[in-house]
Design a protein around this motif. Structure first.
Motif, PDB file in Angstrom:
ATOM      1  N   LEU A  89       0.813  -1.214   0.000  1.00  0.00           N
ATOM      2  CA  LEU A  89       0.000   0.000   0.000  1.00  0.00           C
ATOM      3  C   LEU A  89       0.851   1.271   0.000  1.00  0.00           C
ATOM      4  O   LEU A  89       0.418   2.308  -0.501  1.00  0.00           O
ATOM      5  N   LYS A  90       2.050   1.194   0.551  1.00  0.00           N
ATOM      6  CA  LYS A  90       2.944   2.351   0.557  1.00  0.00           C
ATOM      7  C   LYS A  90       3.661   2.550  -0.779  1.00  0.00           C
ATOM      8  O   LYS A  90       4.212   3.612  -1.030  1.00  0.00           O
ATOM      9  N   ASN A  91       3.676   1.536  -1.632  1.00  0.00           N
ATOM     10  CA  ASN A  91       4.425   1.593  -2.892  1.00  0.00           C
ATOM     11  C   ASN A  91       3.490   1.485  -4.095  1.00  0.00           C
ATOM     12  O   ASN A  91       3.637   0.618  -4.944  1.00  0.00           O
ATOM     13  N   THR A  92       2.536   2.375  -4.166  1.00  0.00           N
ATOM     14  CA  THR A  92       1.594   2.347  -5.286  1.00  0.00           C
ATOM     15  C   THR A  92       1.882   3.444  -6.303  1.00  0.00           C
ATOM     16  O   THR A  92       1.163   3.583  -7.280  1.00  0.00           O
ATOM     17  N   GLY A  93       2.917   4.205  -6.091  1.00  0.00           N
ATOM     18  CA  GLY A  93       3.237   5.309  -6.994  1.00  0.00           C
ATOM     19  C   GLY A  93       3.586   4.840  -8.394  1.00  0.00           C
ATOM     20  O   GLY A  93       4.094   3.738  -8.595  1.00  0.00           O
TER      21      GLY A  93
END
Length: 108
Positions: free
Chosen positions: A21-25
């Motif tokens: 969820l923190k690495n959706t960029g």
């Protein structure tokens, strides 16, 4: 013990989920010959690379696994053959022998 394993699995799943969820960029993926794919979510790239790594690892490990299975089958056949051979041998004498009859004692 079983509950401890499930608890550990749950903790690992939650950590991986939070990481995802923190690495959706969005990221750009550069291939050879100047081919570029733009705005791909980072988690998708990571998931694809993870799956490719698992597939490659299984492909590399497959010959060793198949070799071990063949060896296991061969050993089972050998055990069955030896057990059958052992069943066909005549029975051992029932009376016990004195140690002197097998190997005479040396004089002192």
């Amino acid at each position: 013990m079983r509950y401890l394993v499930w608890l550990l699995r749950l903790v690992v799943f939650i950590i991986v989920l939070l990481f995802a969820l923190k690495n959706t960029g969005p990221v750009d993926i550069n291939f050879f010959a100047g081919h570029v794919v733009t705005d791909v979510p980072l988690i998708v790239v990571m998931l694809v690379v993870f799956v490719l790594g698992i597939a490659l690892g299984l492909l590399i490990a497959a010959p060793a696994v198949l070799r071990a299975r063949r060896e296991k089958a061969r050993l089972r056949r050998d055990i069955a053959r030896l057990e059958e051979k052992n069943r066909q041998l005549p029975a051992a004498p029932a009376e016990a022998m004195a140690p002197e009859t097998v190997a005479p004692m040396a004089p002192l």
